[in-house]
Design a protein around this motif. Sequence first.
Motif, PDB file in Angstrom:
ATOM      1  N   ALA A 224      24.307 -37.514  39.416  1.00  0.00           N
ATOM      2  CA  ALA A 224      23.971 -37.933  38.049  1.00  0.00           C
ATOM      3  C   ALA A 224      22.566 -38.525  38.050  1.00  0.00           C
ATOM      4  CB  ALA A 224      24.982 -38.958  37.557  1.00  0.00           C
ATOM      5  N   GLN A 225      21.769 -38.230  36.996  1.00  0.00           N
ATOM      6  CA  GLN A 225      20.363 -38.638  37.011  1.00  0.00           C
ATOM      7  C   GLN A 225      19.908 -39.379  35.760  1.00  0.00           C
ATOM      8  OE1 GLN A 225      18.040 -35.182  38.302  1.00  0.00           O
ATOM      9  NE2 GLN A 225      18.696 -35.543  40.406  1.00  0.00           N
ATOM     10  N   PHE A 226      20.809 -39.675  34.837  1.00  0.00           N
ATOM     11  CA  PHE A 226      20.491 -40.506  33.678  1.00  0.00           C
ATOM     12  C   PHE A 226      21.578 -41.556  33.508  1.00  0.00           C
ATOM     13  CE2 PHE A 226      17.978 -36.789  32.652  1.00  0.00           C
ATOM     14  CZ  PHE A 226      16.889 -37.272  31.940  1.00  0.00           C
ATOM     15  N   PHE A 227      21.187 -42.747  33.025  1.00  0.00           N
ATOM     16  CA  PHE A 227      22.162 -43.752  32.642  1.00  0.00           C
ATOM     17  C   PHE A 227      22.608 -43.516  31.202  1.00  0.00           C
ATOM     18  CE2 PHE A 227      19.940 -46.399  35.985  1.00  0.00           C
ATOM     19  CZ  PHE A 227      21.008 -46.358  36.875  1.00  0.00           C
ATOM     20  N   ASP A 228      23.725 -44.118  30.845  1.00  0.00           N
ATOM     21  CA  ASP A 228      24.296 -43.912  29.508  1.00  0.00           C
ATOM     22  C   ASP A 228      23.318 -44.302  28.407  1.00  0.00           C
ATOM     23  OD1 ASP A 228      26.657 -43.019  30.633  1.00  0.00           O
ATOM     24  OD2 ASP A 228      27.664 -44.964  30.508  1.00  0.00           O
ATOM     25  N   ASP A 229      22.606 -45.438  28.580  1.00  0.00           N
ATOM     26  CA  ASP A 229      21.709 -45.872  27.507  1.00  0.00           C
ATOM     27  C   ASP A 229      20.528 -44.924  27.357  1.00  0.00           C
ATOM     28  OD1 ASP A 229      20.530 -46.630  29.919  1.00  0.00           O
ATOM     29  OD2 ASP A 229      19.885 -48.614  29.204  1.00  0.00           O
ATOM     30  N   GLU A 230      20.078 -44.310  28.450  1.00  0.00           N
ATOM     31  CA  GLU A 230      18.993 -43.322  28.366  1.00  0.00           C
ATOM     32  C   GLU A 230      19.461 -42.068  27.633  1.00  0.00           C
ATOM     33  OE1 GLU A 230      16.610 -44.366  32.507  1.00  0.00           O
ATOM     34  OE2 GLU A 230      18.436 -43.138  32.585  1.00  0.00           O
ATOM     35  N   LEU A 231      20.670 -41.611  27.947  1.00  0.00           N
ATOM     36  CA  LEU A 231      21.222 -40.444  27.257  1.00  0.00           C
ATOM     37  C   LEU A 231      21.380 -40.719  25.763  1.00  0.00           C
ATOM     38  CD1 LEU A 231      23.935 -39.488  29.888  1.00  0.00           C
ATOM     39  CD2 LEU A 231      21.929 -38.119  29.313  1.00  0.00           C
ATOM     40  N   GLU A 232      21.904 -41.899  25.438  1.00  0.00           N
ATOM     41  CA  GLU A 232      22.100 -42.247  24.025  1.00  0.00           C
ATOM     42  C   GLU A 232      20.767 -42.292  23.288  1.00  0.00           C
ATOM     43  OE1 GLU A 232      22.413 -44.660  20.446  1.00  0.00           O
ATOM     44  OE2 GLU A 232      21.303 -45.223  22.263  1.00  0.00           O
ATOM     45  N   ALA A 233      19.738 -42.820  23.947  1.00  0.00           N
ATOM     46  CA  ALA A 233      18.422 -42.897  23.314  1.00  0.00           C
ATOM     47  C   ALA A 233      17.841 -41.506  23.066  1.00  0.00           C
ATOM     48  CB  ALA A 233      17.474 -43.707  24.198  1.00  0.00           C
ATOM     49  N   ILE A 234      18.000 -40.613  24.027  1.00  0.00           N
ATOM     50  CA  ILE A 234      17.492 -39.245  23.868  1.00  0.00           C
ATOM     51  C   ILE A 234      18.202 -38.543  22.728  1.00  0.00           C
ATOM     52  CG2 ILE A 234      17.455 -36.956  24.954  1.00  0.00           C
ATOM     53  CD1 ILE A 234      17.013 -38.461  27.646  1.00  0.00           C
ATOM     54  N   ILE A 235      19.532 -38.632  22.699  1.00  0.00           N
ATOM     55  CA  ILE A 235      20.318 -37.865  21.718  1.00  0.00           C
ATOM     56  C   ILE A 235      20.127 -38.396  20.307  1.00  0.00           C
ATOM     57  CG2 ILE A 235      22.691 -37.318  21.036  1.00  0.00           C
ATOM     58  CD1 ILE A 235      23.245 -37.225  24.145  1.00  0.00           C
ATOM     59  N   THR A 236      20.118 -39.713  20.135  1.00  0.00           N
ATOM     60  CA  THR A 236      19.940 -40.257  18.787  1.00  0.00           C
ATOM     61  C   THR A 236      18.523 -40.028  18.278  1.00  0.00           C
ATOM     62  OG1 THR A 236      19.472 -42.458  19.712  1.00  0.00           O
ATOM     63  CG2 THR A 236      21.750 -41.986  19.045  1.00  0.00           C
ATOM     64  N   THR A 237      17.543 -40.125  19.155  1.00  0.00           N
ATOM     65  CA  THR A 237      16.170 -39.868  18.732  1.00  0.00           C
ATOM     66  C   THR A 237      15.985 -38.398  18.367  1.00  0.00           C
ATOM     67  OG1 THR A 237      15.416 -41.620  20.235  1.00  0.00           O
ATOM     68  CG2 THR A 237      13.747 -40.128  19.357  1.00  0.00           C
ATOM     69  N   ALA A 238      16.548 -37.515  19.186  1.00  0.00           N
ATOM     70  CA  ALA A 238      16.463 -36.086  18.872  1.00  0.00           C
ATOM     71  C   ALA A 238      17.099 -35.789  17.517  1.00  0.00           C
ATOM     72  CB  ALA A 238      17.140 -35.272  19.964  1.00  0.00           C
ATOM     73  N   ALA A 239      18.241 -36.420  17.242  1.00  0.00           N
ATOM     74  CA  ALA A 239      18.916 -36.200  15.957  1.00  0.00           C
ATOM     75  C   ALA A 239      18.035 -36.618  14.791  1.00  0.00           C
ATOM     76  CB  ALA A 239      20.238 -36.962  15.926  1.00  0.00           C
ATOM     77  N   TYR A 241      14.991 -36.244  14.550  1.00  0.00           N
ATOM     78  CA  TYR A 241      13.982 -35.199  14.359  1.00  0.00           C
ATOM     79  C   TYR A 241      14.601 -33.818  14.181  1.00  0.00           C
ATOM     80  CZ  TYR A 241      10.560 -38.745  15.547  1.00  0.00           C
ATOM     81  OH  TYR A 241       9.781 -39.884  15.543  1.00  0.00           O
ATOM     82  N   GLY A 242      15.919 -33.774  13.974  1.00  0.00           N
ATOM     83  CA  GLY A 242      16.584 -32.512  13.688  1.00  0.00           C
ATOM     84  C   GLY A 242      16.701 -31.593  14.873  1.00  0.00           C
ATOM     85  N   MET A 243      16.774 -32.178  16.087  1.00  0.00           N
ATOM     86  CA  MET A 243      16.853 -31.360  17.295  1.00  0.00           C
ATOM     87  C   MET A 243      18.142 -31.636  18.055  1.00  0.00           C
ATOM     88  SD  MET A 243      12.960 -31.262  18.831  1.00  0.00           S
ATOM     89  CE  MET A 243      12.633 -33.020  18.784  1.00  0.00           C
ATOM     90  N   HIS A 244      18.724 -30.567  18.619  1.00  0.00           N
ATOM     91  CA  HIS A 244      19.862 -30.697  19.511  1.00  0.00           C
ATOM     92  C   HIS A 244      19.376 -30.958  20.933  1.00  0.00           C
ATOM     93  CE1 HIS A 244      22.311 -28.066  16.548  1.00  0.00           C
ATOM     94  NE2 HIS A 244      22.622 -29.339  16.380  1.00  0.00           N
ATOM     95  N   VAL A 245      20.312 -31.404  21.784  1.00  0.00           N
ATOM     96  CA  VAL A 245      20.000 -31.664  23.190  1.00  0.00           C
ATOM     97  C   VAL A 245      20.863 -30.764  24.070  1.00  0.00           C
ATOM     98  CG1 VAL A 245      19.961 -33.367  25.045  1.00  0.00           C
ATOM     99  CG2 VAL A 245      19.359 -34.052  22.701  1.00  0.00           C
ATOM    100  N   ALA A 246      20.210 -29.996  24.932  1.00  0.00           N
ATOM    101  CA  ALA A 246      20.887 -29.163  25.925  1.00  0.00           C
ATOM    102  C   ALA A 246      20.779 -29.859  27.274  1.00  0.00           C
ATOM    103  CB  ALA A 246      20.241 -27.782  26.004  1.00  0.00           C
ATOM    104  N   ALA A 247      21.885 -29.875  28.026  1.00  0.00           N
ATOM    105  CA  ALA A 247      21.920 -30.614  29.286  1.00  0.00           C
ATOM    106  C   ALA A 247      22.193 -29.690  30.467  1.00  0.00           C
ATOM    107  CB  ALA A 247      22.973 -31.714  29.234  1.00  0.00           C
ATOM    108  N   HIS A 248      21.200 -29.490  31.315  1.00  0.00           N
ATOM    109  CA  HIS A 248      21.434 -28.901  32.632  1.00  0.00           C
ATOM    110  C   HIS A 248      22.380 -29.840  33.380  1.00  0.00           C
ATOM    111  CE1 HIS A 248      20.166 -27.892  36.873  1.00  0.00           C
ATOM    112  NE2 HIS A 248      20.430 -29.179  37.003  1.00  0.00           N
ATOM    113  N   ALA A 249      23.455 -29.301  33.936  1.00  0.00           N
ATOM    114  CA  ALA A 249      24.394 -30.155  34.672  1.00  0.00           C
ATOM    115  C   ALA A 249      25.202 -29.315  35.650  1.00  0.00           C
ATOM    116  CB  ALA A 249      25.330 -30.885  33.708  1.00  0.00           C
ATOM    117  N   HIS A 250      25.184 -29.729  36.912  1.00  0.00           N
ATOM    118  CA  HIS A 250      26.059 -29.135  37.928  1.00  0.00           C
ATOM    119  C   HIS A 250      27.191 -30.099  38.296  1.00  0.00           C
ATOM    120  CE1 HIS A 250      23.712 -25.546  38.654  1.00  0.00           C
ATOM    121  NE2 HIS A 250      22.622 -26.258  38.869  1.00  0.00           N
TER     122      HIS A 250
END
Length: 426
Positions: A224-239, A241-250
């Motif tokens: 895992a390479q992001f903390f929960d608060d970083e993910l939340e900040a990315i997703i809410t900020t993207a929203a 600006y009308g953008m979705h978030v795609a997550a590379h994840a293995h």
Amino acid sequence: MLILAGGLMFVLATPAVHGAVWVQCGSLVDVADGRTLDAHTVVVENESVAEVIAGHPEVPDGAERIDLREYTCLPGLMDMHTHLSSESSPEAYVHRFTMNEADIALRGANFARITLEAGFTTVRDLGDSFNATIALRDAVGAGLVPGPRIFTAAKSLATTGGHADPTNAWRSDIMGDPGPREGVINGVAEARKAVRQRYKDGADVIKITATGGVLSVARSGENAQFFDDELEAIITTAADYGMHVAAHAHGAEGMRRAVQAGVHSIEHGTYMDDEIMQMMIDRGTWYVPTISAGRFVADKAEVEGYFPPMVAEKAAEIGPLIQDTFARAHEAGVRIAFGTDCGVCPHGDNAREFGFMVEAGMSPADALRAATIQAAELLGQSDRLGQLREGYAADLIAVTGDPLEDVEVLMDVRFVMRDGEVFVER
């Protein structure tokens, strides 16, 4: 202008059609119902489908006729995970130091043409260098270069040392400390700044690397390479600006965090477990499998010197697993959109993914829906892409044979129209 490209007649930068064009198809695939219809005519006006008519009625005076009566017509295909500005090779790691921005942009234009020629009229590009695919998207839209319709993330977002940190494995004196502008973030403020920079640059979607990856020169392919608060900040900020978030994840933990935070899609999903699948079903999270890339890197891991040793080890371990994950996710009912990760695997081979999907248990009809109707839904373009019906973009391809009987025919596309322009015809 027509030029000969790989045995096909290729139309370069032809203005969009302004008169009516009647495309006579020997048969037509109804992707929504999953059935192949008899002879139909698709009437195209400007960039859109004006009408779909059963049979081959007389073409009115003044209209152009395209004769595809020996072929099966279907909507243009859509690939939701590509990297048009690059392609895997043993030299790829050196290219980061030898290729200039102009080199990457021109190479991307070539890969865009190859992708369109393969029958893919729309792609989502999930990670580039120097914002090359933003310029490429605009050049395609302006008719300056041939290529598919592009929705791009531009530079992916990573944490320091993460899968999309562009300086991984660099010498310490040139490594520097890349930040949000370069797509590297640590903490909430930098996460928000990186998303806003992508918006400023002109990106359509945000791509994050929620876990380690295969091709980066870094030890783990799954941590895992992001903390929960970083993910939340990315997703809410993207929203905002009308953008979705795609997550590379293995890896499972980073994937779980990304789904809980509200990402729109999971890419690859190698170690997806039953709990994560149920979370994705409950939340409507999309899955873009990229079996082609998994198969490709697993094969190349056996070729001495193709990858650095650290990468080869990860490729041999992770690559072969994606197809089985796809099979389990499909059986569980996870929403799936077609994606290949071409750029890791060769551009132009996008349609190989259909064979891998069917081999894993998906019906040809469902595989085609994943590359048309469901891909359009993932993009938020269900009202104009993914079907041949009145009012939709005039994206049409033709093949010999019936893809609902044999998906391998999609590897040999004979005709490509995008937005009413004919780009490829035999």
